[in-house]
Design an enzyme around this catalytic site. Sequence first.
Site, PDB file in Angstrom:
ATOM      1  N   HIS A  43      58.553  24.638  -0.047  1.00  0.00           N
ATOM      2  CA  HIS A  43      58.333  25.590   1.285  1.00  0.00           C
ATOM      3  C   HIS A  43      57.691  24.752   2.218  1.00  0.00           C
ATOM      4  O   HIS A  43      58.347  24.849   3.519  1.00  0.00           O
ATOM      5  CB  HIS A  43      57.655  26.765   1.023  1.00  0.00           C
ATOM      6  CG  HIS A  43      58.086  27.878  -0.006  1.00  0.00           C
ATOM      7  ND1 HIS A  43      57.668  27.844  -1.277  1.00  0.00           N
ATOM      8  CD2 HIS A  43      59.057  28.607  -0.216  1.00  0.00           C
ATOM      9  CE1 HIS A  43      58.242  28.719  -2.223  1.00  0.00           C
ATOM     10  NE2 HIS A  43      59.317  29.122  -1.448  1.00  0.00           N
ATOM     11  N   GLN A  67      67.432  41.440  -3.847  1.00  0.00           N
ATOM     12  CA  GLN A  67      68.127  40.367  -4.562  1.00  0.00           C
ATOM     13  C   GLN A  67      67.835  39.916  -6.070  1.00  0.00           C
ATOM     14  O   GLN A  67      68.071  39.133  -6.452  1.00  0.00           O
ATOM     15  CB  GLN A  67      67.815  39.275  -3.615  1.00  0.00           C
ATOM     16  CG  GLN A  67      66.368  38.541  -3.603  1.00  0.00           C
ATOM     17  CD  GLN A  67      66.040  37.655  -2.756  1.00  0.00           C
ATOM     18  OE1 GLN A  67      65.978  37.581  -1.415  1.00  0.00           O
ATOM     19  NE2 GLN A  67      65.943  36.483  -3.017  1.00  0.00           N
ATOM     20  N   GLY A 153      65.990  25.620   1.564  1.00  0.00           N
ATOM     21  CA  GLY A 153      65.980  24.192   0.991  1.00  0.00           C
ATOM     22  C   GLY A 153      67.459  24.426   0.349  1.00  0.00           C
ATOM     23  O   GLY A 153      68.177  25.249  -0.217  1.00  0.00           O
ATOM     24  N   GLU A 154      67.746  23.047  -0.192  1.00  0.00           N
ATOM     25  CA  GLU A 154      69.030  22.707  -0.818  1.00  0.00           C
ATOM     26  C   GLU A 154      69.113  22.878  -2.222  1.00  0.00           C
ATOM     27  O   GLU A 154      69.967  23.102  -2.876  1.00  0.00           O
ATOM     28  CB  GLU A 154      69.282  21.202  -0.751  1.00  0.00           C
ATOM     29  CG  GLU A 154      70.070  20.851   0.794  1.00  0.00           C
ATOM     30  CD  GLU A 154      70.439  19.395   0.817  1.00  0.00           C
ATOM     31  OE1 GLU A 154      70.109  18.662   0.089  1.00  0.00           O
ATOM     32  OE2 GLU A 154      70.934  18.970   1.957  1.00  0.00           O
ATOM     33  N   SER A 192      58.978  28.244  -7.532  1.00  0.00           N
ATOM     34  CA  SER A 192      58.181  29.425  -7.830  1.00  0.00           C
ATOM     35  C   SER A 192      58.134  29.746  -9.159  1.00  0.00           C
ATOM     36  O   SER A 192      57.029  30.031  -9.981  1.00  0.00           O
ATOM     37  CB  SER A 192      57.978  30.512  -6.893  1.00  0.00           C
ATOM     38  OG  SER A 192      58.217  30.035  -5.575  1.00  0.00           O
ATOM     39  N   ARG A 193      59.343  29.688  -9.567  1.00  0.00           N
ATOM     40  CA  ARG A 193      59.332  30.141 -11.143  1.00  0.00           C
ATOM     41  C   ARG A 193      58.876  28.928 -12.149  1.00  0.00           C
ATOM     42  O   ARG A 193      58.932  29.274 -13.644  1.00  0.00           O
ATOM     43  CB  ARG A 193      60.760  30.514 -11.621  1.00  0.00           C
ATOM     44  CG  ARG A 193      61.294  31.665 -10.492  1.00  0.00           C
ATOM     45  CD  ARG A 193      62.672  32.393 -11.091  1.00  0.00           C
ATOM     46  NE  ARG A 193      62.875  33.615 -10.645  1.00  0.00           N
ATOM     47  CZ  ARG A 193      63.826  33.911  -9.440  1.00  0.00           C
ATOM     48  NH1 ARG A 193      64.028  33.027  -8.848  1.00  0.00           N
ATOM     49  NH2 ARG A 193      63.558  35.147  -9.084  1.00  0.00           N
TER      50      ARG A 193
HETATM   51  O1  PAF Z   1      64.833  31.642  -1.166  1.00  0.00           O
HETATM   52  C1  PAF Z   1      64.175  32.380  -0.818  1.00  0.00           C
HETATM   53  O2  PAF Z   1      63.005  32.308  -1.312  1.00  0.00           O
HETATM   54  C2  PAF Z   1      64.880  33.948  -0.832  1.00  0.00           C
HETATM   55  O3  PAF Z   1      66.071  34.092  -1.341  1.00  0.00           O
HETATM   56  C3  PAF Z   1      64.800  34.324   0.888  1.00  0.00           C
HETATM   57  C4  PAF Z   1      65.863  33.170   1.456  1.00  0.00           C
HETATM   58  C5  PAF Z   1      63.619  34.025   1.319  1.00  0.00           C
HETATM   59  C6  PAF Z   1      65.307  35.569   0.910  1.00  0.00           C
HETATM   60  O4  PAF Z   1      64.822  36.558   0.382  1.00  0.00           O
END
Ligand code: PAF
Length: 287
Positions: A43, A67, A153-154, A192-193
């Site tokens: 990030h 999501q 990010g890619e 993060s996972r």
């Molecule tokens: O990549 C992520 O962290 C998420 O999918 C995003 C783009 C912030 C949308 O919630």
Amino acid sequence: MTPTSGISVIRAVSQLCDQVSAWRGQNRRIALVPTMGALHEGHLALVRRALEICDRVIVSLFVNPTQFGANEDLDAYPRDEAADQAVLGELGVHLLYAPTLEEMYPDGLVTPIQVPELAEGLCGAFRPVHFAGVATIVTRLFSQSSPHVALFGEKDYQQLQVIRALVRDLHIPVHIEGVATVREEDGLALSSRNAYLSPAERAIAPLLFATLKHVAAGIETGGGVGELIEEGKKALLEGGFSKIDYLEVCDAETLKPVSRIEAPARVLAAAHLGTTRLIDNVAVKVG
Ligand code: PAF
């Protein structure tokens, strides 16, 4: 706006719109870095790039429930807003936008955004609601913050392509910049996972990137796509991955599987180590 740890934090859409209008009135170039928090160096690479190319940088932090599928890790998803605020403040980010659920979805999930074709294969086949959730939240973030540039990010390559398509198809005036994946020294893509991995799983995890690189290099030196994919799957399972959702070679733009490389392509995979699902991808060079 609440200044906390040196960074201003906004939680309401109306306040965000006021701040963005003021910056636009001063001809400031605005970048948005959408995140779900639990910030890591991946990030921060997006944030640093945003600070290089824009005068004002907004980072959004919202763990977006739409999501996540019903059996996914929404509740367990790592959250540490105080640590995120501190690191963003140190980097010189101008604004942290951390809206509440009610601000983002005041009427629940009305007006969802779908990008059907790109979202159907790869991760979309295993996470049926995921990309509609991403497309919906990202569209809302774009209309709330009217950025000139947004950075992704890619590592989440399918997400990047879905967002590029929605921006193109809905004529949203924002430039999408993809930023290269940041990796640990042993090649594991930051995520993060990764925090979910046990020490034993962490030791196996770099095999995913090594396998993708092996497939890409094999194709670049004339190997057959089908054979290399089968070899790669076998290597992952023998190396300790418990399940492979997919290992595919796809056109880099349309994400349609390819068996011969005639245009830029990408090797993409999702595989499980115990209860943790990892994704990664690499480019295949053509010509
Ligand atoms: O990549 C992520 O962290 C998420 O999918 C995003 C783009 C912030 C949308 O919630």
